[in-house]
Structures are given as structure tokens and as C-alpha cells.
Write a protein that holds these residues in place. Structure first.
Motif, PDB file in Angstrom:
ATOM      1  N   ILE A  46       2.137   8.876  13.920  1.00  0.00           N
ATOM      2  CA  ILE A  46       2.029   9.153  12.488  1.00  0.00           C
ATOM      3  C   ILE A  46       0.793   8.463  11.912  1.00  0.00           C
ATOM      4  O   ILE A  46       0.031   9.047  11.133  1.00  0.00           O
ATOM      5  N   THR A  47       0.574   7.195  12.311  1.00  0.00           N
ATOM      6  CA  THR A  47      -0.595   6.459  11.835  1.00  0.00           C
ATOM      7  C   THR A  47      -1.884   7.147  12.260  1.00  0.00           C
ATOM      8  O   THR A  47      -2.837   7.276  11.475  1.00  0.00           O
ATOM      9  N   ALA A  48      -1.917   7.620  13.501  1.00  0.00           N
ATOM     10  CA  ALA A  48      -3.126   8.267  14.018  1.00  0.00           C
ATOM     11  C   ALA A  48      -3.472   9.512  13.211  1.00  0.00           C
ATOM     12  O   ALA A  48      -4.643   9.748  12.870  1.00  0.00           O
ATOM     13  N   VAL A  49      -2.451  10.294  12.880  1.00  0.00           N
ATOM     14  CA  VAL A  49      -2.696  11.560  12.182  1.00  0.00           C
ATOM     15  C   VAL A  49      -2.884  11.343  10.687  1.00  0.00           C
ATOM     16  O   VAL A  49      -3.829  11.859  10.081  1.00  0.00           O
ATOM     17  N   ARG A  50      -1.995  10.526  10.068  1.00  0.00           N
ATOM     18  CA  ARG A  50      -1.976  10.419   8.607  1.00  0.00           C
ATOM     19  C   ARG A  50      -2.991   9.408   8.074  1.00  0.00           C
ATOM     20  O   ARG A  50      -3.472   9.537   6.946  1.00  0.00           O
ATOM     21  N   VAL A  51      -3.287   8.353   8.866  1.00  0.00           N
ATOM     22  CA  VAL A  51      -4.196   7.304   8.394  1.00  0.00           C
ATOM     23  C   VAL A  51      -5.598   7.486   8.971  1.00  0.00           C
ATOM     24  O   VAL A  51      -6.600   7.463   8.249  1.00  0.00           O
ATOM     25  N   LEU A  52      -5.680   7.684  10.289  1.00  0.00           N
ATOM     26  CA  LEU A  52      -6.978   7.780  10.949  1.00  0.00           C
ATOM     27  C   LEU A  52      -7.543   9.196  10.976  1.00  0.00           C
ATOM     28  O   LEU A  52      -8.714   9.389  11.288  1.00  0.00           O
ATOM     29  N   GLY A  53      -6.703  10.177  10.657  1.00  0.00           N
ATOM     30  CA  GLY A  53      -7.163  11.546  10.634  1.00  0.00           C
ATOM     31  C   GLY A  53      -7.453  12.155  11.986  1.00  0.00           C
ATOM     32  O   GLY A  53      -8.223  13.122  12.109  1.00  0.00           O
ATOM     33  N   LEU A  54      -6.827  11.607  13.045  1.00  0.00           N
ATOM     34  CA  LEU A  54      -7.048  12.138  14.387  1.00  0.00           C
ATOM     35  C   LEU A  54      -6.291  13.444  14.556  1.00  0.00           C
ATOM     36  O   LEU A  54      -5.274  13.688  13.912  1.00  0.00           O
ATOM     37  N   ARG A  63       0.834  -1.201   0.000  1.00  0.00           N
ATOM     38  CA  ARG A  63       0.000   0.000   0.000  1.00  0.00           C
ATOM     39  C   ARG A  63       0.870   1.252   0.000  1.00  0.00           C
ATOM     40  O   ARG A  63       0.589   2.228  -0.698  1.00  0.00           O
ATOM     41  N   ALA A  64       1.936   1.217   0.803  1.00  0.00           N
ATOM     42  CA  ALA A  64       2.849   2.366   0.835  1.00  0.00           C
ATOM     43  C   ALA A  64       3.537   2.547  -0.512  1.00  0.00           C
ATOM     44  O   ALA A  64       3.686   3.671  -1.006  1.00  0.00           O
ATOM     45  N   ILE A  65       3.964   1.435  -1.123  1.00  0.00           N
ATOM     46  CA  ILE A  65       4.627   1.514  -2.418  1.00  0.00           C
ATOM     47  C   ILE A  65       3.643   1.991  -3.483  1.00  0.00           C
ATOM     48  O   ILE A  65       3.986   2.800  -4.361  1.00  0.00           O
ATOM     49  N   SER A  66       2.409   1.516  -3.421  1.00  0.00           N
ATOM     50  CA  SER A  66       1.382   1.961  -4.369  1.00  0.00           C
ATOM     51  C   SER A  66       1.141   3.459  -4.249  1.00  0.00           C
ATOM     52  O   SER A  66       0.970   4.159  -5.261  1.00  0.00           O
ATOM     53  N   ALA A  67       1.134   3.951  -3.012  1.00  0.00           N
ATOM     54  CA  ALA A  67       0.955   5.389  -2.819  1.00  0.00           C
ATOM     55  C   ALA A  67       2.099   6.169  -3.460  1.00  0.00           C
ATOM     56  O   ALA A  67       1.896   7.218  -4.079  1.00  0.00           O
ATOM     57  N   ALA A  68       3.329   5.639  -3.324  1.00  0.00           N
ATOM     58  CA  ALA A  68       4.470   6.291  -3.957  1.00  0.00           C
ATOM     59  C   ALA A  68       4.344   6.282  -5.475  1.00  0.00           C
ATOM     60  O   ALA A  68       4.716   7.240  -6.158  1.00  0.00           O
ATOM     61  N   LEU A  69       3.781   5.198  -6.010  1.00  0.00           N
ATOM     62  CA  LEU A  69       3.605   5.085  -7.453  1.00  0.00           C
ATOM     63  C   LEU A  69       2.583   6.080  -7.989  1.00  0.00           C
ATOM     64  O   LEU A  69       2.732   6.626  -9.082  1.00  0.00           O
ATOM     65  N   HIS A  70       1.528   6.299  -7.220  1.00  0.00           N
ATOM     66  CA  HIS A  70       0.391   7.073  -7.712  1.00  0.00           C
ATOM     67  C   HIS A  70       0.281   8.447  -7.071  1.00  0.00           C
ATOM     68  O   HIS A  70      -0.770   9.083  -7.159  1.00  0.00           O
ATOM     69  N   GLY A  71       1.340   8.906  -6.418  1.00  0.00           N
ATOM     70  CA  GLY A  71       1.348  10.255  -5.884  1.00  0.00           C
ATOM     71  C   GLY A  71       0.548  10.438  -4.616  1.00  0.00           C
ATOM     72  O   GLY A  71       0.172  11.561  -4.265  1.00  0.00           O
ATOM     73  N   GLY A  72       0.297   9.354  -3.894  1.00  0.00           N
ATOM     74  CA  GLY A  72      -0.456   9.440  -2.648  1.00  0.00           C
ATOM     75  C   GLY A  72       0.453   9.626  -1.451  1.00  0.00           C
ATOM     76  O   GLY A  72       1.668   9.841  -1.578  1.00  0.00           O
ATOM     77  N   ASP A  73      -0.131   9.536  -0.246  1.00  0.00           N
ATOM     78  CA  ASP A  73       0.613   9.699   1.001  1.00  0.00           C
ATOM     79  C   ASP A  73       1.104   8.331   1.466  1.00  0.00           C
ATOM     80  O   ASP A  73       0.333   7.537   2.004  1.00  0.00           O
ATOM     81  N   ALA A  74       2.382   8.072   1.229  1.00  0.00           N
ATOM     82  CA  ALA A  74       2.947   6.773   1.583  1.00  0.00           C
ATOM     83  C   ALA A  74       3.357   6.693   3.040  1.00  0.00           C
ATOM     84  O   ALA A  74       3.519   5.596   3.582  1.00  0.00           O
ATOM     85  N   GLY A  95       1.919   7.321   5.989  1.00  0.00           N
ATOM     86  CA  GLY A  95       1.054   6.681   6.970  1.00  0.00           C
ATOM     87  C   GLY A  95       1.130   5.173   6.915  1.00  0.00           C
ATOM     88  O   GLY A  95       1.301   4.499   7.939  1.00  0.00           O
ATOM     89  N   SER A  96       1.009   4.590   5.714  1.00  0.00           N
ATOM     90  CA  SER A  96       1.095   3.141   5.563  1.00  0.00           C
ATOM     91  C   SER A  96       2.478   2.629   5.925  1.00  0.00           C
ATOM     92  O   SER A  96       2.618   1.559   6.537  1.00  0.00           O
ATOM     93  N   ALA A  97       3.511   3.380   5.565  1.00  0.00           N
ATOM     94  CA  ALA A  97       4.877   2.957   5.886  1.00  0.00           C
ATOM     95  C   ALA A  97       5.106   2.942   7.389  1.00  0.00           C
ATOM     96  O   ALA A  97       5.774   2.040   7.928  1.00  0.00           O
TER      97      ALA A  97
END
Length: 385
Positions: A374-382, A305-316, A318-320
Motif C-alpha cells: 500500500i505504501t509503495a503504491v499510495r505514497v511512492l507512486g510505484l 499525517r494520516a489524521i491530517s489527511a482525513a481532516l483535509h480530504g486527502g489520502d490517509a 498510505g500514511s496509515a
């Protein structure tokens, strides 16, 4: 996530696999497993890194002008999978190749690039990173090591700790505070420091397993040429965040490495008995191995998922960060299971060493607490606190 590999990536993989088959020896693999304990293993790995670099496989993600291959993200993914599967040793300058080198490419002068990058990729020079301090570990912005500009030199005083390869390093990417009055994320500068300069003292730190993978480094009135500044003055935080965010498909090593370790553990347990019974016939053991296998699959999903985000210009990021936390948990659980079943067989046994060294997995490369933030802020949006 679409990880179907185009023909050019499969050709890249085929060429790499053939080169490794022809050049990677058992001695080199064994030296990599020894965790670079002695000088002979270290020298062998240094020679291997030069061989890899001279063949063009040393820093595949780097631009060709700096000795790399300009590899795409999918080529980097294939590279990580193949080198891990072949048990290729991690480069001595892994921090340099993944982090420091790209920062020099981004912020360095022409002289810094031409002087340091070719020698770094061949491991002619060993590099360390001066970040963590006794009062500034995961919170890098709290660093206190000072550098005062005096004519054409910076005068550096302070201490760094948990410095990987600090006792072996020829050069250090050093973060220092150059404006103590500025907010803590400002007033930081980055220096390229020759570790042979007068006033630098390195003290190896011995781990539970007896290795000295880290060191503490002391700076007492060390005069560093002003030309060694990397990036803008008082903008070291920008250099640091660029340095730490460069790894892209390197996450593949997390799941590929854990899958390989799990296969090794099952192989080592194949003929092992406890109280006259094969451990692989025990339901409890099989359940724990099955849970680990599922967790490794989950880890692979997160990494991709992190690598896919890097491929498609997303936020890698949080997943990393989440993948790093899972990787640490899986590594500790696997080491615990191996030790529970095999016990302390001998001081040089890899599972005994793994049990001891696994405690660092939730600290090295960013603590689990920081990764969860990082997960809380970048993935869960807390919200940030």
C-alpha cells in the motif's frame, strides 16, 4: 499539519478527563491489562463497557442517533489520547465499534440498525469478524467459504481462522462467496450471522503466551436467514472496504500506546541491575532506548499525517499503512529490549507476555507485506505488479 485544538475540543477533552477520573477504577485497568484471560475479567470489562456507553463515551465517532457523540476528527484524536493516557481498557467490541457498526450504519436495514447497534456499543452482544481463511488471509478476495441461497435462507459451508473473540462472540460479520464464477473481487456477500445457529463449531486457538485470543470457526450447512444479508447481494467487497476504511483518529492509539509502553519500560528498568550495575547506566541500553524514543516520535508524525489527511480530504490510507508497519516494528523492538534486559522473570510478567505476543504485530490488522505494498503504491507512486 495543524493540530492546534479549538476551545470546543479542549472542553471535550476536559469533560472526558473528569469523567475518567471519577469512574475508571484500578480493577478495571487491571482487567484490561489481563488481556481478558478469565471470565471474571471479561465480565468486569463488559460491565465497564456498558457504563461507558450509558454515559455517552462508548462510541464517540458514531452519530448521536446510534448512541455516539458525532465527534469530529479532532475530538476523536483527543479521545484516543486521553483514554490511552488513562490506561482505559480497549472496548471488548473494538472491531465492532470501529468497523462493523459503521458498516451496518452504511448498508444495514432499519431493523438491523435498531437491533444490533445499541447492544453492540454496550457490549451486550460480542461481535467477531469472519474474514481470514486458511487460504485467504491478507488476500480477502480469495475467500472460499460458500453461501448458497435456498428459499429464504443462505446455506453456508466453509472455515474462517484467526477470528478475534470467535469463542466469545454472539454475532459475526461474515464474508462469503455467493457467485463462484465471478471475478474474485466480485461475487462476495456479507452476512450478519447468529453464532448460536446449528452447524457452527468454534475452536479456540492458543497462542505462544497461552491466551486464546483467536479461534477458527467452521460452518457446516448453516442456515442463515436471507434477511441477514448486509448490503447488496454479491457486493460484499464494497462492504469490506467500507468496513476497513472507517477508522480515522484511532491511529492516535498507536503512538500514544507505544509512548506509554516506553515510559513503563524505563520505570521497570530504573532499579534493575545486571552484574551489579544499573542497566540505565549502560551506554548500549541508553542508545537502544533513545532509538526507540525517536521511532515513537516518528510514529506520531506518521499517524498525525494520516489524521491530517482525513481532516483535509486527502489520502490517509498510505500514511496509515506506513504507520502500521512502523508501529509493529517498534512494538517488537521494545518487547525484545525488555526481554533482553529483564529476562523471563515469571510466566505472568507483562514483558515476557509482550515478547511472545509481539510476533503477531506484523500480522494482525494486515501483514507488513500488505502494508508495504500500500505504501509503495499510495505514497511512492510505484506501479502495481
Amino acid at each position: 499539519m495543524d493540530f492546534s485544538y479549538p476551545p470546543e475540543v479542549e472542553q471535550f477533552r476536559k469533560e472526558l478527563r473528569a469523567w475518567l477520573r471519577d469512574h475508571l477504577t484500578d480493577d478495571v485497568v487491571a482487567a484490561g491489562r489481563s488481556r481478558r484471560k478469565d471470565d471474571s475479567a471479561f465480565d468486569l470489562l463488559r460491565a465497564w463497557d456498558a457504563t461507558v456507553a450509558d454515559a455517552g463515551w462508548g462510541a464517540v465517532s458514531w452519530p448521536r442517533q446510534y448512541g455516539g457523540r458525532g465527534a469530529t476528527v479532532l475530538e476523536q484524536l483527543a479521545y484516543a489520547e486521553e483514554t490511552t493516557r488513562a490506561r482505559t481498557p480497549i472496548p471488548l467490541n473494538v472491531i465492532g465499534l470501529n468497523n462493523i457498526g459503521p458498516a451496518i450504519m452504511t448498508f444495514g436495514t432499519d431493523a438491523q440498525k435498531s437491533t444490533h447497534l445499541p447492544r453492540m456499543v454496550r457490549a451486550d452482544d460480542i461481535w467477531c469478524q469472519g474474514m481470514s481463511e486458511p487460504e485467504a488471509g491478507s488476500d480477502l478476495a480469495s475467500l472460499r467459504t460458500r453461501a448458497v441461497l435456498d428459499g429464504d435462507h443462505f446455506v453456508v459451508n466453509g472455515q474462517k481462522i484467526w477470528t478475534s473473540l470467535g469463542d466469545r462472540a454472539d454475532w459475526c460479520q461474515l464474508y462469503v462467496r455467493t457467485d463462484p464464477e465471478a471475478p474474485k473481487h466480485q461475487g462476495i456477500s456479507c452476512l450478519i450471522v447468529d453464532m448460536a445457529l446449528p452447524g457452527i463449531e468454534v475452536r479456540p486457538l492458543v497462542n505462544l503466551n497461552g491466551d486464546a485470543d483467536f479461534a477458527e470457526v467452521f460452518f457446516a450447512d448453516v442456515r442463515v436467514p436471507a434477511a441477514s444479508l448486509l448490503g447488496p447481494f454479491n457486493a460484499g467487497w464494497q462492504v469490506a472496504t467500507t468496513t476497513l476504511s472507517h477508522e480515522r483518529a484511532g491511529a492516535a492509539r498507536l503512538y500514544a500506546g507505544m509512548r506509554l509502553q516506553l515510559a513503563d519500560l524505563v520505570a521497570d528498568l530504573a532499579d534493575h541491575c545486571v552484574d551489579g550495575r544499573r542497566v540505565l547506566e549502560d551506554g548500549g541500553t541508553l542508545r537502544r532506548l533513545g532509538e526507540l524514543a525517536v521511532q515513537v516520535d516518528y510514529l506520531e508524525l506518521l499517524c498525525k499525517r494520516a489524521i491530517s489527511a482525513a481532516l483535509h480530504g486527502g489520502d490517509a490510507l498510505g500514511s496509515a499503512a506506513l504507520a502500521k508497519s512502523v508501529w509493529a516494528d517498534v512494538g517488537q523492538a521494545m518487547a525484545c529490549l525488555a526481554f533482553d534486559l529483564l529476562g523471563p522473570r515469571q510466566s505472568a510478567d507483562r514483558w515476557t507476555e509482550q515478547r511472545l505476543s509481539s510476533r503477531s504485530l506484523t500480522i494482525a490488522g494486515g501483514t507488513t507485506q500488505i502494508s508495504k505494498n500500500i505504501t509503495a503504491v499510495r505514497v511512492l507512486g510505484l506501479p502495481r505488479r
